[in-house]
Motif scaffolding. Structure first.
Motif, short mmCIF file in Angstrom:
data_model
loop_
_atom_site.label_atom_id
_atom_site.label_comp_id
_atom_site.label_asym_id
_atom_site.label_seq_id
_atom_site.Cartn_x
_atom_site.Cartn_y
_atom_site.Cartn_z
N VAL A 5 7.54 55.62 -20.99
CA VAL A 5 8.08 56.16 -19.95
C VAL A 5 6.71 56.43 -19.12
O VAL A 5 5.60 56.88 -19.58
N ILE A 6 6.96 56.36 -17.60
CA ILE A 6 6.09 56.73 -16.84
C ILE A 6 6.14 58.23 -16.39
O ILE A 6 7.43 58.22 -15.61
N PHE A 7 5.41 59.12 -16.36
CA PHE A 7 5.67 60.33 -16.06
C PHE A 7 4.75 60.57 -14.71
O PHE A 7 3.57 60.30 -14.74
N GLY A 28 12.92 48.63 -6.77
CA GLY A 28 13.79 48.38 -8.05
C GLY A 28 12.79 48.08 -9.36
O GLY A 28 13.21 47.84 -10.36
N ARG A 29 11.31 47.95 -9.23
CA ARG A 29 10.46 47.74 -10.29
C ARG A 29 10.50 49.08 -11.20
O ARG A 29 10.09 48.99 -12.28
N LEU A 30 10.67 50.13 -10.55
CA LEU A 30 10.83 51.67 -11.40
C LEU A 30 12.22 51.99 -11.25
O LEU A 30 12.87 52.25 -10.30
N VAL A 31 12.63 52.67 -12.61
CA VAL A 31 13.97 53.32 -12.49
C VAL A 31 13.70 54.65 -13.00
O VAL A 31 13.07 55.00 -14.23
N ARG A 32 14.34 55.57 -12.39
CA ARG A 32 14.20 56.95 -12.54
C ARG A 32 15.31 57.37 -13.56
O ARG A 32 16.55 57.20 -13.48
N VAL A 33 14.53 57.99 -14.95
CA VAL A 33 15.42 58.23 -15.98
C VAL A 33 15.81 59.84 -16.08
O VAL A 33 16.66 60.18 -16.78
N ALA A 34 14.79 60.62 -15.61
CA ALA A 34 15.06 61.97 -15.39
C ALA A 34 13.97 62.47 -14.58
O ALA A 34 13.35 61.75 -13.95
N THR A 35 13.87 63.66 -14.27
CA THR A 35 13.33 64.44 -13.49
C THR A 35 11.74 64.25 -13.61
O THR A 35 11.19 64.56 -14.71
N ALA A 37 10.42 61.28 -14.32
CA ALA A 37 10.04 60.27 -15.40
C ALA A 37 10.71 58.93 -15.07
O ALA A 37 11.89 59.03 -14.48
N TYR A 38 9.97 57.80 -15.07
CA TYR A 38 10.50 56.45 -14.89
C TYR A 38 10.09 55.50 -16.00
O TYR A 38 9.29 55.87 -16.74
N VAL A 39 10.91 54.43 -16.05
CA VAL A 39 10.66 53.31 -16.80
C VAL A 39 10.84 52.04 -15.80
O VAL A 39 11.37 51.98 -15.02
N SER A 40 10.17 50.91 -16.37
CA SER A 40 10.29 49.64 -15.58
C SER A 40 11.76 49.15 -15.67
O SER A 40 12.46 49.32 -16.48
N ASP A 41 12.14 48.33 -14.54
CA ASP A 41 13.45 47.73 -14.81
C ASP A 41 13.78 46.84 -15.72
O ASP A 41 14.96 46.99 -16.21
N GLU A 42 12.89 46.17 -16.29
CA GLU A 42 13.08 45.45 -17.37
C GLU A 42 13.41 46.12 -18.66
O GLU A 42 14.40 46.00 -19.62
N TYR A 43 12.51 47.29 -18.94
CA TYR A 43 12.73 48.14 -19.96
C TYR A 43 14.22 48.90 -20.10
O TYR A 43 14.91 48.97 -20.83
N PHE A 44 14.57 49.09 -18.77
CA PHE A 44 15.94 50.11 -18.39
C PHE A 44 17.14 49.10 -19.07
O PHE A 44 17.89 49.44 -19.40
N ALA A 45 16.74 47.69 -18.29
CA ALA A 45 18.13 46.71 -18.48
C ALA A 45 18.30 46.58 -20.15
O ALA A 45 19.39 46.31 -20.54
N GLY A 46 17.26 46.87 -21.14
CA GLY A 46 17.40 46.76 -22.47
C GLY A 46 18.13 47.95 -23.07
O GLY A 46 18.36 47.91 -24.29
N LEU A 47 18.10 49.02 -22.63
CA LEU A 47 18.57 50.35 -22.97
C LEU A 47 20.12 50.45 -23.13
O LEU A 47 20.89 50.42 -22.24
#
Length: 304
Positions: A5-7, A28-35, A37-47
Motif C-alpha cells: 500500500v502506498i500512503f 491507471g498505474r495507481l488505484v485508490r483503495v481508501a482515503t 491510500a493506493y496500490v499498483s494496478d497489477e496488485y489491485f487486479a489480483g485482489l
C-alpha cells in the motif's frame, strides 16, 4: 500487507509530489483503495473482495490515532471466520471510548469501551479477540448472519461457547445485544459451513424436530456407512446439505466425487434409512424441504 500500500502521507514525506500521484492515478498505474491510500494496478487486479478489505483495514488504521482496533466484521475476516453475506463495504474499527464514533462511506468507527484482554494482535494489527468479535458482529447483523459467523468461530476452535456467552454478559445493554444473545444460545460448532448453519435455522423455524449433527451411520454389522450432516434418529431420516463446491472444482474430479457420493447414499438407503437433500436455493423456500422430510418419514420403516 502494508508494504503493498502506498500512503500519500509517506509518499509526500519521501519527496513524491501530489502531481506525480495524480498522474499515476490518471494513467491507471495507481488505484485508490481508501482515503490517502493506493496500490499498483497489477496488485489491485489480483485482489478479491476479502483481500481488498484487508488492504482497506491497513489503510484505515494508518489514518487513526493509536488505540483504535479492528473490530466487528473486519475483525472476523482477519480471524478467518465465515462472513456469509455480511457486507464488506465498510471497514469497522473501535475506539476505547463511550462516545466519538462515526462513519464515512468506507469506514465505521465505533465508540465502545474494551478491556486489554479483549484485544489481540494479528499480522501486526490490533484486533478484537474472537469472543468480542463474534458478539460485536452479531450486534449489527441479522440473526442468520450472526449464527453463520459464530458457528464458524466455534468450528475453527477460535473460541468456546462459554467465552461467547461471557462476552455477551460483559456487553451489557448495548444496541443489538438481543440478537447477539439469541444467536449465542443457538450456536453449534458442529456446523461445518454457512449452508449447514442456515439449514439449522430453517429446520427450527419450520418446526422440524432437532436433528443430530455430523452423525456417524453404521449398518447392521457395524460397518461404517458415512458421516451425515443431519440425522433424525426417531424417523430414520438423513438430511444432507449440498453446497457449492462439495464435489470439487475440476470436472473429472467432480464426476468421481458425485459417483462416490451416489454409492454412499445407496448404501445408506440399503441400510433402511431415507435421505433428504437440499441446496442453497432450497434454503430460501424451505417449506419444500419440510415436505420432502415428511414424505421421507412416511416411507421410512422407522418409527417417527
Amino acid at each position: 500487507m502494508t508494504d503493498d500500500v502506498i500512503f500519500r502521507r509517506r509518499a509526500l514525506a519521501d519527496g513524491v509530489t501530489d502531481s506525480e500521484i495524480r498522474h499515476a492515478r490518471n494513467s491507471g498505474r495507481l488505484v485508490r483503495v481508501a482515503t490517502g491510500a493506493y496500490v499498483s494496478d497489477e496488485y489491485f487486479a489480483g485482489l478479491d473482495a476479502p483481500a481488498l478489505h484487508r488492504v482497506r483495514i491497513a489503510a484505515a488504521l494508518q489514518s487513526r490515532p493509536p488505540g483504535v482496533v479492528v473490530s466487528h466484521a473486519s475483525a472476523a475476516l482477519l480471524h478467518g471466520m465465515d462472513l456469509g453475506d455480511i457486507s464488506l463495504e465498510r471497514v469497522h474499527l473501535t475506539r476505547n471510548h463511550a462516545s466519538g464514533g462515526g462513519r464515512t462511506s468506507g469506514v465505521h468507527v465505533h465508540a465502545t469501551p474494551f478491556d486489554a484482554d479483549e484485544v489481540v494482535t494479528l499480522g501486526g494489527l490490533p484486533v478484537t479477540a474472537p469472543a468480542r468479535t463474534v458478539v460485536d458482529a452479531a450486534r449489527i447483523s441479522t440473526f442468520d448472519q450472526a449464527v453463520v459467523l459464530g458457528d464458524s468461530a466455534l468450528h475453527r476452535r477460535l473460541v468456546t461457547t462459554q467465552e461467547i456467552l461471557d462476552a455477551v454478559g460483559r456487553a451489557g445493554p448495548r444496541k443489538g445485544i438481543a440478537t447477539a444473545r439469541r444467536a449465542a444460545g443457538f450456536l453449534d460448532g458442529r456446523s461445518e459451513s454457512p449452508g449447514e448453519s442456515l439449514s439449522r435455522i430453517r429446520i427450527r423455524r419450520h418446526g422440524l424436530p432437532s436433528p443430530e449433527l455430523q452423525h456417524v451411520l453404521r449398518d447392521g454389522s457395524g460397518a461404517f456407512l458415512g458421516r451425515v450432516d443431519f440425522f433424525w434418529a426417531g424417523s430414520g431420516v438423513v438430511g444432507e446439505f449440498d453446497g457449492m463446491g462439495k464435489y470439487g472444482v475440476d470436472g473429472s474430479q467432480a464426476a468421481v466425487a458425485v459417483h462416490r457420493e451416489k454409492l454412499r447414499e445407496d448404501a445408506i438407503r440399503d441400510a433402511g434409512y431415507e435421505v433428504v437433500r437440499w441446496t442453497w436455493r432450497d434454503l430460501f423456500d424451505f417449506a419444500t424441504v419440510k415436505a420432502r422430510y415428511e414424505r421421507a418419514c412416511a416411507r421410512s420403516g422407522h418409527r417417527r
